[in-house]
Design an enzyme around this catalytic site. Structure first.
Site, PDB file in Angstrom:
ATOM      1  N   ASP A   1      18.956 -21.177 -40.454  1.00  0.00           N
ATOM      2  CA  ASP A   1      17.789 -21.667 -39.434  1.00  0.00           C
ATOM      3  C   ASP A   1      19.041 -21.095 -38.254  1.00  0.00           C
ATOM      4  O   ASP A   1      20.019 -20.787 -37.997  1.00  0.00           O
ATOM      5  CB  ASP A   1      18.180 -23.223 -38.988  1.00  0.00           C
ATOM      6  CG  ASP A   1      17.565 -23.923 -38.212  1.00  0.00           C
ATOM      7  OD1 ASP A   1      17.259 -23.506 -36.958  1.00  0.00           O
ATOM      8  OD2 ASP A   1      16.578 -24.617 -38.352  1.00  0.00           O
TER       9      ASP A   1
ATOM     10  N   SER B   1       1.760 -27.637 -48.284  1.00  0.00           N
ATOM     11  CA  SER B   1       1.831 -29.010 -47.640  1.00  0.00           C
ATOM     12  C   SER B   1       1.021 -28.870 -46.404  1.00  0.00           C
ATOM     13  O   SER B   1       1.863 -28.617 -45.478  1.00  0.00           O
ATOM     14  CB  SER B   1       3.010 -29.640 -48.181  1.00  0.00           C
ATOM     15  OG  SER B   1       3.141 -30.591 -47.132  1.00  0.00           O
TER      16      SER B   1
ATOM     17  N   ARG C   1      19.364 -22.020 -35.466  1.00  0.00           N
ATOM     18  CA  ARG C   1      20.152 -23.160 -34.827  1.00  0.00           C
ATOM     19  C   ARG C   1      21.404 -23.321 -35.702  1.00  0.00           C
ATOM     20  O   ARG C   1      21.235 -24.472 -36.671  1.00  0.00           O
ATOM     21  CB  ARG C   1      19.475 -24.415 -34.356  1.00  0.00           C
ATOM     22  CG  ARG C   1      18.311 -24.190 -33.120  1.00  0.00           C
ATOM     23  CD  ARG C   1      18.034 -25.651 -32.933  1.00  0.00           C
ATOM     24  NE  ARG C   1      17.478 -26.319 -33.847  1.00  0.00           N
ATOM     25  CZ  ARG C   1      17.305 -28.023 -33.886  1.00  0.00           C
ATOM     26  NH1 ARG C   1      17.765 -28.337 -33.127  1.00  0.00           N
ATOM     27  NH2 ARG C   1      16.739 -28.185 -34.858  1.00  0.00           N
TER      28      ARG C   1
ATOM     29  N   ARG D   1       8.039 -38.696 -46.675  1.00  0.00           N
ATOM     30  CA  ARG D   1       7.000 -38.167 -47.525  1.00  0.00           C
ATOM     31  C   ARG D   1       6.879 -36.698 -47.457  1.00  0.00           C
ATOM     32  O   ARG D   1       6.442 -36.029 -48.422  1.00  0.00           O
ATOM     33  CB  ARG D   1       5.542 -38.730 -47.285  1.00  0.00           C
ATOM     34  CG  ARG D   1       5.056 -38.669 -45.953  1.00  0.00           C
ATOM     35  CD  ARG D   1       4.133 -37.336 -45.738  1.00  0.00           C
ATOM     36  NE  ARG D   1       3.171 -37.508 -44.777  1.00  0.00           N
ATOM     37  CZ  ARG D   1       2.712 -36.507 -43.813  1.00  0.00           C
ATOM     38  NH1 ARG D   1       3.476 -35.428 -44.005  1.00  0.00           N
ATOM     39  NH2 ARG D   1       1.886 -36.482 -43.133  1.00  0.00           N
TER      40      ARG D   1
ATOM     41  N   LYS E   1      -1.951 -43.454 -39.052  1.00  0.00           N
ATOM     42  CA  LYS E   1      -0.671 -42.902 -38.499  1.00  0.00           C
ATOM     43  C   LYS E   1      -1.307 -42.120 -37.218  1.00  0.00           C
ATOM     44  O   LYS E   1      -2.027 -41.301 -37.172  1.00  0.00           O
ATOM     45  CB  LYS E   1       0.111 -41.902 -39.429  1.00  0.00           C
ATOM     46  CG  LYS E   1       1.258 -41.302 -38.939  1.00  0.00           C
ATOM     47  CD  LYS E   1       2.066 -40.743 -39.847  1.00  0.00           C
ATOM     48  CE  LYS E   1       1.646 -39.293 -40.356  1.00  0.00           C
ATOM     49  NZ  LYS E   1       2.826 -38.571 -41.027  1.00  0.00           N
TER      50      LYS E   1
ATOM     51  N   GLY F   1       5.692 -26.079 -43.212  1.00  0.00           N
ATOM     52  CA  GLY F   1       5.632 -25.943 -41.488  1.00  0.00           C
ATOM     53  C   GLY F   1       4.275 -25.908 -40.905  1.00  0.00           C
ATOM     54  O   GLY F   1       3.979 -26.383 -39.974  1.00  0.00           O
ATOM     55  N   ALA F   2       3.571 -25.096 -41.786  1.00  0.00           N
ATOM     56  CA  ALA F   2       2.073 -24.774 -41.212  1.00  0.00           C
ATOM     57  C   ALA F   2       1.245 -25.978 -41.571  1.00  0.00           C
ATOM     58  O   ALA F   2       0.408 -26.079 -42.609  1.00  0.00           O
ATOM     59  CB  ALA F   2       1.578 -23.602 -41.820  1.00  0.00           C
ATOM     60  N   ASP F   3       0.928 -26.937 -40.688  1.00  0.00           N
ATOM     61  CA  ASP F   3       0.289 -27.995 -40.767  1.00  0.00           C
ATOM     62  C   ASP F   3      -0.996 -28.277 -39.727  1.00  0.00           C
ATOM     63  O   ASP F   3      -1.597 -29.221 -39.590  1.00  0.00           O
ATOM     64  CB  ASP F   3       0.849 -29.410 -40.839  1.00  0.00           C
ATOM     65  CG  ASP F   3       1.611 -29.384 -39.521  1.00  0.00           C
ATOM     66  OD1 ASP F   3       1.886 -28.652 -38.827  1.00  0.00           O
ATOM     67  OD2 ASP F   3       2.470 -30.373 -39.424  1.00  0.00           O
TER      68      ASP F   3
HETATM   69  N1  LIG Z   1       3.774 -30.453 -44.016  1.00  0.00           N
HETATM   70  C1  LIG Z   1       3.741 -31.748 -43.464  1.00  0.00           C
HETATM   71  O1  LIG Z   1       3.422 -32.509 -44.079  1.00  0.00           O
HETATM   72  C2  LIG Z   1       4.674 -31.739 -42.340  1.00  0.00           C
HETATM   73  C3  LIG Z   1       5.177 -32.894 -42.019  1.00  0.00           C
HETATM   74  C4  LIG Z   1       5.917 -32.830 -40.887  1.00  0.00           C
HETATM   75  C5  LIG Z   1       6.195 -31.614 -39.979  1.00  0.00           C
HETATM   76  N2  LIG Z   1       5.485 -30.895 -40.220  1.00  0.00           N
HETATM   77  C6  LIG Z   1       5.559 -29.367 -39.527  1.00  0.00           C
HETATM   78  O2  LIG Z   1       6.784 -28.812 -39.875  1.00  0.00           O
HETATM   79  C7  LIG Z   1       7.433 -28.030 -38.681  1.00  0.00           C
HETATM   80  C8  LIG Z   1       8.738 -28.619 -38.273  1.00  0.00           C
HETATM   81  O3  LIG Z   1       8.921 -29.979 -38.198  1.00  0.00           O
HETATM   82  P1  LIG Z   1      10.309 -30.482 -37.845  1.00  0.00           P
HETATM   83  O4  LIG Z   1       9.978 -31.884 -37.225  1.00  0.00           O
HETATM   84  O5  LIG Z   1      11.331 -30.354 -38.793  1.00  0.00           O
HETATM   85  O6  LIG Z   1      10.664 -29.519 -36.434  1.00  0.00           O
HETATM   86  P2  LIG Z   1      12.105 -29.149 -36.014  1.00  0.00           P
HETATM   87  O7  LIG Z   1      12.018 -28.715 -34.833  1.00  0.00           O
HETATM   88  O8  LIG Z   1      13.155 -30.431 -36.080  1.00  0.00           O
HETATM   89  O9  LIG Z   1      12.693 -28.216 -37.247  1.00  0.00           O
HETATM   90  C9  LIG Z   1      11.968 -26.956 -36.982  1.00  0.00           C
HETATM   91  C10 LIG Z   1      13.279 -26.144 -37.284  1.00  0.00           C
HETATM   92  O10 LIG Z   1      12.762 -24.697 -37.626  1.00  0.00           O
HETATM   93  C11 LIG Z   1      13.772 -23.736 -37.183  1.00  0.00           C
HETATM   94  N3  LIG Z   1      13.221 -22.330 -37.008  1.00  0.00           N
HETATM   95  C12 LIG Z   1      12.427 -21.929 -35.803  1.00  0.00           C
HETATM   96  N4  LIG Z   1      12.290 -20.454 -36.398  1.00  0.00           N
HETATM   97  C13 LIG Z   1      12.962 -20.326 -37.603  1.00  0.00           C
HETATM   98  C14 LIG Z   1      13.013 -18.870 -38.112  1.00  0.00           C
HETATM   99  N5  LIG Z   1      12.342 -17.941 -37.809  1.00  0.00           N
HETATM  100  N6  LIG Z   1      13.762 -19.126 -39.275  1.00  0.00           N
HETATM  101  C15 LIG Z   1      14.322 -20.258 -39.849  1.00  0.00           C
HETATM  102  N7  LIG Z   1      14.189 -21.541 -39.039  1.00  0.00           N
HETATM  103  C16 LIG Z   1      13.495 -21.486 -37.859  1.00  0.00           C
HETATM  104  C17 LIG Z   1      14.184 -24.648 -35.844  1.00  0.00           C
HETATM  105  O11 LIG Z   1      15.573 -23.978 -35.342  1.00  0.00           O
HETATM  106  C18 LIG Z   1      14.457 -25.710 -36.304  1.00  0.00           C
HETATM  107  O12 LIG Z   1      15.597 -26.399 -36.601  1.00  0.00           O
HETATM  108  C19 LIG Z   1       6.401 -28.500 -37.373  1.00  0.00           C
HETATM  109  O13 LIG Z   1       5.516 -27.158 -37.518  1.00  0.00           O
HETATM  110  C20 LIG Z   1       5.694 -29.437 -37.925  1.00  0.00           C
HETATM  111  O14 LIG Z   1       4.372 -29.697 -37.351  1.00  0.00           O
HETATM  112  C21 LIG Z   1       4.558 -30.600 -41.430  1.00  0.00           C
END
Ligand SMILES: NC(=O)c1ccc[n+]([C@@H]2O[C@H](COP(=O)([O-])OP(=O)(O)OC[C@H]3O[C@@H](n4cnc5c(N)ncnc54)[C@H](O)[C@@H]3O)[C@@H](O)[C@H]2O)c1
Length: 314
Positions: free
Chosen positions: A157, A284, A159, A109, A66, A212-214
């Site tokens: 959120d 995760s 947004r 996933r 990937k 989120g922390a990846d």
């Molecule tokens: N663990 C994993 O396997 C995995 C997989 C994919 C993405 N991620 C990570 O997850 C995170 C989000 O990715 P995404 O693709 O969903 O992005 P995204 O931008 O589509 O979604 C993130 C959301 O978080 C919101 N947000 C920001 N600050 C916030 C807060 N303080 N409180 C509540 N909401 C808040 C934003 O408004 C947004 O809607 C990134 O850091 C990404 O790298 C992790």
């Protein structure tokens, strides 16, 4: 031989949240048992915009790679945070078999990981979900948790439009971060720039799935909150270097003995939740073996003839 190409729509038509959950659970088990292999994820920084990751895996006669992004500022440009492609090759001949949109694979996933963690670790009778971050991957966490029988939930959120759209789709409610953090199962999927789960939010018996922390430097959980949790992760090596646990590991507050890989709990080799009052936290970071497992599901459904994919000659 042609190479099958699977768009996001085709992948989401082939793999339901239920199937993604089943295959993700299987991926955690196979990974922990050492049946599938996964070299370390490689990061290529693209400062100040984000980073690329190369994520290889092998199992069940396939090898996958990937090539995926995390570009946190992209939504302000009208572009997704996560994009790229997943290549699927035959592990016997090396032949390239398929190219898949990686955002759909990642969403399925990642969302499924939250649902698997809740089904394995949440307290008996846990139902209410708090979703902090309702973007692309937060949305799929919500869909997968709903498919696994959790909910109703609270979508938080900044947004408002994404929280409202998701709450409307799932029949859940829009709420504040505090309201979401008070639920039985709390899932955070934010960019990881600042803590969204604080020690003062916690109550006995909760399950937290922090997604989120990846990558190094990202965090969603205040360290005082982390200290109160029974810790689980997808894979220690990856999570201790580039996940929610990384800062605590670096500071010497958390060590290997304090963290259980979820695959070991699924296999019955390790203890999960210790008591109804305990707070469990699943970190995760996203495994390439999870991607492999979703790719296998897509190919199984395609070979079964339920979906048709265009083929190209390279
Ligand atoms: N663990 C994993 O396997 C995995 C997989 C994919 C993405 N991620 C990570 O997850 C995170 C989000 O990715 P995404 O693709 O969903 O992005 P995204 O931008 O589509 O979604 C993130 C959301 O978080 C919101 N947000 C920001 N600050 C916030 C807060 N303080 N409180 C509540 N909401 C808040 C934003 O408004 C947004 O809607 C990134 O850091 C990404 O790298 C992790």
């Amino acid at each position: 031989m042609g190479v099958a190409v699977f768009s996001s729509d085709l992948i989401l038509a082939a793999v339901s949240p239920e199937l993604a959950i089943e295959r993700t659970r299987e991926a955690f088990r196979r990974h922990e048992a050492g049946e599938w292999s996964m070299p370390s994820k490689l990061y290529l920084d693209a400062p100040p915009h984000g980073d690329f990751r190369a994520m290889p895996a092998r199992g069940e006669g396939l090898a996958t790679l990937k090539w995926v992004t995390s570009f946190p500022g992209n939504p302000s440009r009208g572009l997704p945070v996560v994009s790229g492609a997943l290549l699927v090759s035959d592990a016997t001949t090396g032949a390239l078999l398929a190219i898949l949109d990686c955002a759909a694979v990642t969403s399925l996933r990642t969302g499924a990981a939250a649902a698997v963690s809740a089904s394995v670790l949440a307290a008996e009778g846990a139902a209410g979900v708090g979703l902090i971050g309702c973007g692309v991957n937060g949305g799929w966490a919500g869909r997968c948790l709903a498919a696994a029988g959790y909910g109703p939930g609270v979508c938080a959120d900044p947004r408002a439009e994404v929280a409202e759209a998701l709450a409307g789709e799932l029949g859940w409610q829009v709420g504040s971060r505090e309201e979401a953090a008070a639920q039985d199962v709390v899932v955070s999927v934010t960019p990881g720039n600042s803590a969204v789960i604080h020690a003062g939010d916690l109550r006995p018996g909760q399950h937290l799935a922090v997604l989120g922390a990846d990558a190094h430097g990202k965090s969603e959980v205040e360290s005082a909150a982390l200290e109160r949790c029974h810790l689980f992760c997808d894979e220690w090596d990856q999570a201790s270097r580039g996940g929610e646990l990384a800062a605590a590991v670096e500071a010497g507050l958390v060590d290997r003995a304090a963290v259980t890989e979820i695959g070991a709990v699924i296999a019955g080799r390790a203890r999960g939740r210790g008591s109804e009052d305990e707070i469990t936290l699943f970190d995760s970071t996203g495994l390439a073996t999870q991607d492999l497992s979703i790719a296998l599901a897509v190919l199984d459904v395609w070979r079964g003839g339920t979906v048709e994919a265009p083929e190209i000659e390279l």
